[in-house]
Design a protein around this motif. Structure first.
Motif, PDB file in Angstrom:
ATOM      1  N   TYR A  17     -10.936 -18.030  28.733  1.00 18.44           N
ATOM      2  CA  TYR A  17     -11.910 -17.286  27.911  1.00 18.44           C
ATOM      3  C   TYR A  17     -13.261 -17.220  28.631  1.00 18.44           C
ATOM      4  CZ  TYR A  17     -15.044 -16.154  24.027  1.00 18.44           C
ATOM      5  OH  TYR A  17     -16.006 -15.575  23.231  1.00 18.44           O
ATOM      6  N   LEU A  32     -13.934 -17.608  31.790  1.00 14.97           N
ATOM      7  CA  LEU A  32     -13.894 -16.868  33.062  1.00 14.97           C
ATOM      8  C   LEU A  32     -13.429 -15.418  32.899  1.00 14.97           C
ATOM      9  CD1 LEU A  32     -12.428 -19.457  35.636  1.00 14.97           C
ATOM     10  CD2 LEU A  32     -14.790 -19.075  34.980  1.00 14.97           C
ATOM     11  N   GLU A  34     -11.132 -15.913  19.808  1.00 16.02           N
ATOM     12  CA  GLU A  34     -12.427 -16.059  19.118  1.00 16.02           C
ATOM     13  C   GLU A  34     -12.212 -16.389  17.648  1.00 16.02           C
ATOM     14  OE1 GLU A  34     -14.367 -12.397  20.191  1.00 16.02           O
ATOM     15  OE2 GLU A  34     -15.370 -13.319  21.906  1.00 16.02           O
ATOM     16  N   PHE A  50     -11.173 -20.107  17.503  1.00 15.28           N
ATOM     17  CA  PHE A  50     -12.153 -21.195  17.677  1.00 15.28           C
ATOM     18  C   PHE A  50     -13.345 -21.090  16.731  1.00 15.28           C
ATOM     19  CE2 PHE A  50     -14.072 -18.558  21.263  1.00 15.28           C
ATOM     20  CZ  PHE A  50     -15.377 -18.525  20.801  1.00 15.28           C
ATOM     21  N   LEU A  51     -13.511 -19.937  16.097  1.00 16.38           N
ATOM     22  CA  LEU A  51     -14.672 -19.803  15.212  1.00 16.38           C
ATOM     23  C   LEU A  51     -14.627 -20.823  14.074  1.00 16.38           C
ATOM     24  CD1 LEU A  51     -17.058 -17.705  15.333  1.00 16.38           C
ATOM     25  CD2 LEU A  51     -16.205 -16.964  13.133  1.00 16.38           C
ATOM     26  N   ALA A  96     -15.126 -24.877  19.518  1.00 19.42           N
ATOM     27  CA  ALA A  96     -16.301 -24.063  19.842  1.00 19.42           C
ATOM     28  C   ALA A  96     -17.256 -24.847  20.743  1.00 19.42           C
ATOM     29  CB  ALA A  96     -17.011 -23.644  18.557  1.00 19.42           C
ATOM     30  N   THR A 116     -18.630 -23.945  24.495  1.00 16.26           N
ATOM     31  CA  THR A 116     -20.041 -23.966  24.900  1.00 16.26           C
ATOM     32  C   THR A 116     -20.252 -24.891  26.099  1.00 16.26           C
ATOM     33  OG1 THR A 116     -20.724 -23.538  22.640  1.00 16.26           O
ATOM     34  CG2 THR A 116     -22.388 -24.455  24.095  1.00 16.26           C
ATOM     35  N   GLN A 165     -18.863 -23.287  29.144  1.00 13.70           N
ATOM     36  CA  GLN A 165     -19.727 -22.187  29.616  1.00 13.70           C
ATOM     37  C   GLN A 165     -20.882 -22.756  30.442  1.00 13.70           C
ATOM     38  OE1 GLN A 165     -20.614 -20.575  25.716  1.00 13.70           O
ATOM     39  NE2 GLN A 165     -19.276 -18.811  25.994  1.00 13.70           N
ATOM     40  N   ALA A 182     -21.278 -22.813  15.592  1.00 15.44           N
ATOM     41  CA  ALA A 182     -21.080 -23.125  17.024  1.00 15.44           C
ATOM     42  C   ALA A 182     -20.220 -22.056  17.691  1.00 15.44           C
ATOM     43  CB  ALA A 182     -20.440 -24.500  17.170  1.00 15.44           C
ATOM     44  N   GLY A 183     -19.174 -21.627  16.983  1.00 13.94           N
ATOM     45  CA  GLY A 183     -18.288 -20.601  17.528  1.00 13.94           C
ATOM     46  C   GLY A 183     -18.998 -19.269  17.672  1.00 13.94           C
ATOM     47  N   ALA A 215     -21.223 -19.349  20.651  1.00 13.17           N
ATOM     48  CA  ALA A 215     -20.448 -19.323  21.909  1.00 13.17           C
ATOM     49  C   ALA A 215     -19.974 -17.913  22.236  1.00 13.17           C
ATOM     50  CB  ALA A 215     -19.259 -20.279  21.811  1.00 13.17           C
ATOM     51  N   LEU A 216     -19.518 -17.186  21.216  1.00 10.50           N
ATOM     52  CA  LEU A 216     -19.013 -15.834  21.524  1.00 10.50           C
ATOM     53  C   LEU A 216     -20.156 -14.850  21.787  1.00 10.50           C
ATOM     54  CD1 LEU A 216     -18.900 -13.424  19.076  1.00 10.50           C
ATOM     55  CD2 LEU A 216     -17.407 -15.124  18.069  1.00 10.50           C
ATOM     56  N   TYR A 254     -22.944 -15.764  23.268  1.00 10.14           N
ATOM     57  CA  TYR A 254     -23.365 -16.081  24.640  1.00 10.14           C
ATOM     58  C   TYR A 254     -22.422 -15.423  25.646  1.00 10.14           C
ATOM     59  CZ  TYR A 254     -24.112 -18.526  28.986  1.00 10.14           C
ATOM     60  OH  TYR A 254     -24.341 -18.797  30.308  1.00 10.14           O
ATOM     61  N   LYS A 255     -21.130 -15.452  25.324  1.00 14.07           N
ATOM     62  CA  LYS A 255     -20.137 -14.848  26.216  1.00 14.07           C
ATOM     63  C   LYS A 255     -20.491 -13.387  26.493  1.00 14.07           C
ATOM     64  CE  LYS A 255     -15.592 -14.516  27.625  1.00 14.07           C
ATOM     65  NZ  LYS A 255     -15.282 -13.134  27.500  1.00 14.07           N
ATOM     66  N   ARG A 256     -20.964 -12.688  25.459  1.00 16.61           N
ATOM     67  CA  ARG A 256     -21.260 -11.263  25.613  1.00 16.61           C
ATOM     68  C   ARG A 256     -22.653 -10.997  26.178  1.00 16.61           C
ATOM     69  NH1 ARG A 256     -17.443 -11.796  22.274  1.00 16.61           N
ATOM     70  NH2 ARG A 256     -15.890 -10.157  22.010  1.00 16.61           N
ATOM     71  N   ARG A 272     -28.532 -17.611  26.516  1.00 17.09           N
ATOM     72  CA  ARG A 272     -28.399 -18.574  25.423  1.00 17.09           C
ATOM     73  C   ARG A 272     -29.460 -18.333  24.340  1.00 17.09           C
ATOM     74  NH1 ARG A 272     -23.807 -20.956  24.715  1.00 17.09           N
ATOM     75  NH2 ARG A 272     -23.606 -21.884  26.775  1.00 17.09           N
ATOM     76  N   ILE A 290     -17.440 -12.497  10.096  1.00 18.85           N
ATOM     77  CA  ILE A 290     -18.611 -13.033  10.816  1.00 18.85           C
ATOM     78  C   ILE A 290     -18.631 -12.522  12.253  1.00 18.85           C
ATOM     79  CG2 ILE A 290     -19.675 -15.162  11.696  1.00 18.85           C
ATOM     80  CD1 ILE A 290     -18.437 -16.555   9.162  1.00 18.85           C
ATOM     81  N   ILE A 291     -17.467 -12.535  12.885  1.00 23.47           N
ATOM     82  CA  ILE A 291     -17.389 -12.068  14.281  1.00 23.47           C
ATOM     83  C   ILE A 291     -17.841 -10.617  14.375  1.00 23.47           C
ATOM     84  CG2 ILE A 291     -15.777 -11.490  16.155  1.00 23.47           C
ATOM     85  CD1 ILE A 291     -14.150 -13.985  15.338  1.00 23.47           C
ATOM     86  N   TYR A 328     -12.176 -24.444  37.685  1.00 22.93           N
ATOM     87  CA  TYR A 328     -13.196 -23.593  37.072  1.00 22.93           C
ATOM     88  C   TYR A 328     -13.772 -22.532  38.013  1.00 22.93           C
ATOM     89  CZ  TYR A 328     -13.363 -26.658  32.989  1.00 22.93           C
ATOM     90  OH  TYR A 328     -13.052 -27.367  31.860  1.00 22.93           O
TER      91      TYR A 328
END
Lengths: 222, 202
Positions: A15, A17, A29, A32-33, A39, A43, A46, B40-41, B44-45, B47-49, B53, B86-87, B155
């Motif tokens: 996810y 990468l 998503e 893990f939400l 989550a 973080t 990341q 938290a989720g 995180a998502l 931030y991914k987009r 932060r 929410i997403i 990684y």
């Protein structure tokens, strides 16, 4: 148990990468939400991956610099950071490291040991830009000036320091090519800056003619 | 014979329905529980987009305002799908932010004709250097070169877990422990660094 539970480490890694398809990503998503522990793992991963990438980049650039670093003093400055140094020196060095992406040039053969960043105030005088250099109050080192040009139009550029008292040219930088980011760090030797100075920036055209150009501090729009 | 039955953990759909029901009946604790469960989720998502932060945190705040308002008004049609709701709102908020920014830059462009600078700011560059230094400290604290190799191969290079387990002759459980320990140690270093900077990261 979902497919993600079977190997959560790989799912999180994929996810972070961007190795998932759009459908997998959407499904992960949603997974893990509602799971704060997963989550948090996302973080933390990341952050870890970002840091690993920066570490790799720094190692790459450091090894390139050791072969053909145009500013050998940068290497010794980086090395100093590992040792305790006075705060003002550290601040200069930290900024110096931060400026790694800037086009940097100076009037030194070997480069300065430390420098301090000066700002400048600009005004238009008879249609021409005049920038008065404002030195730090406890200024004692070489002079670092961060400039930005509105657009990179010329093949190379030069910076001049002009005496405010008599208009004489005190120091001219070597020609430099700005990066695509339009920003440049100019470092002038302390021996040239015992008086009130103005700053000029010139573009050099293909015939070598100087054309005065507008510029601003790197934090500003110009 | 002991006939006691273990309490079953509610499924996501059940938990979602319960939370929505309580929010509709104006239970403020339910709103706080919803944020604690999903925040938290969401960050995180985002931030991914955005790869930013601070921006992700700002958008998450705005998302919660919209989510709470909509759930209170009964605008969530399927109460079992709170997470998806929410997403979607989070993604929309981020999209709206980018549209707004793009439009204000276009307007500025007409007046000032200044191309946007896409280089790193010195602050970003300094932050990246600090991050790299954290990894050096993390690696220095790892007694086995193998563990450093695992981190980088997994990684950065993107090699598969089974492949690395075979190469280093370790079990998958051991592999997971190496990653988990490294993550925890890195998190601690990261938090110390932020504390030293007095948390002034945004």
């Amino acid at each position: 148990m979902t497919t993600f539970d079977k190997d959560i480490e790989t799912a999180v890694r994929d996810y972070v990468l961007n190795r998932m398809t759009e459908e997998q990503e959407a499904s992960f998503e949603e997974f893990f939400l509602s799971k704060p522990d997963v989550a948090e793992m996302v973080t933390d991963t990341q952050n870890l991956v970002l840091a690993l990438e920066q570490h790799r980049e720094l190692r790459r650039s450091t090894s390139e610099e050791s072969v053909s670093m145009p500013f050998p003093w940068l290497g010794s400055a980086l090395g100093l950071i590992a040792r305790p140094v006075p705060a003002s020196v550290f601040a200069s060095l930290a900024l110096l490291v931060a400026l790694g992406s800037f086009t940097s040039f100076s009037g030194f053969e070997k480069g300065p040991e430390t420098f301090e960043i000066a700002s400048f105030s600009t005004q238009l005088v008879r249609g021409a830009q005049r920038a008065a250099i404002i030195r730090p109050s406890d200024f004692s080192g070489d002079l670092g000036i961060l400039i930005r040009v509105p657009e990179v139009k010329f093949q190379s550029y030069e910076v001049q320091l002009i005496s405010e008292a008599d208009g004489a040219v005190v120091w001219t930088s070597k020609p430099f090519v700005p990066s695509s980011a339009r920003d440049a760090l100019v470092i002038a030797p302390r021996s040239k800056i015992s008086q009130q100075l103005n700053l000029n920036v010139f573009g050099l055209d293909v015939a070598g003619n100087r054309v005065q150009v507008q510029f601003c501090h790197y934090r500003e729009r110009c | 014979m002991d006939q006691r039955i273990k309490a079953r953990k509610p499924t996501e759909a059940e938990a979602s329905k319960q939370l929505v029901g309580r929010i509709l009946s104006r239970d403020l604790n339910a709103e706080a529980e919803m944020i604690a469960r999903y925040d938290a989720g969401l960050r995180a998502l985002l931030y991914k987009r955005s790869q930013d932060r601070c921006l992700a945190d700002d958008i998450a705040q705005e998302t919660w305002l919209v989510v709470i308002s909509k759930v209170r008004k009964g605008e969530l049609r399927d109460s079992a799908k709170l997470a998806a709701f929410i997403i979607q709102i989070g993604k929309n908020q981020l999209l709206m932010y980018y549209r707004k920014r793009s439009s204000s830059e276009d307007q500025l462009g007409e007046d000032h004709a200044e191309p946007r600078d896409r280089g790193l700011t010195p602050e970003q560059d300094l932050q990246n250097t600090q991050l790299a230094a954290l990894i050096s400290r993390l690696f220095n604290g790892m007694s086995q070169k193998r563990d450093r190799d695992i981190l980088q191969d997994f990684y950065l290079v993107g090699r598969e877990k089974h492949e690395l387990c075979d190469e280093f002759n370790i079990t998958e459980a051991h592999f997971d422990r190496v990653l988990s320990r490294a993550r925890q140690r890195f998190k601690k270093l990261w938090e110390q660094e932020q504390l030293a900077e007095r948390g002034n990261t945004c």
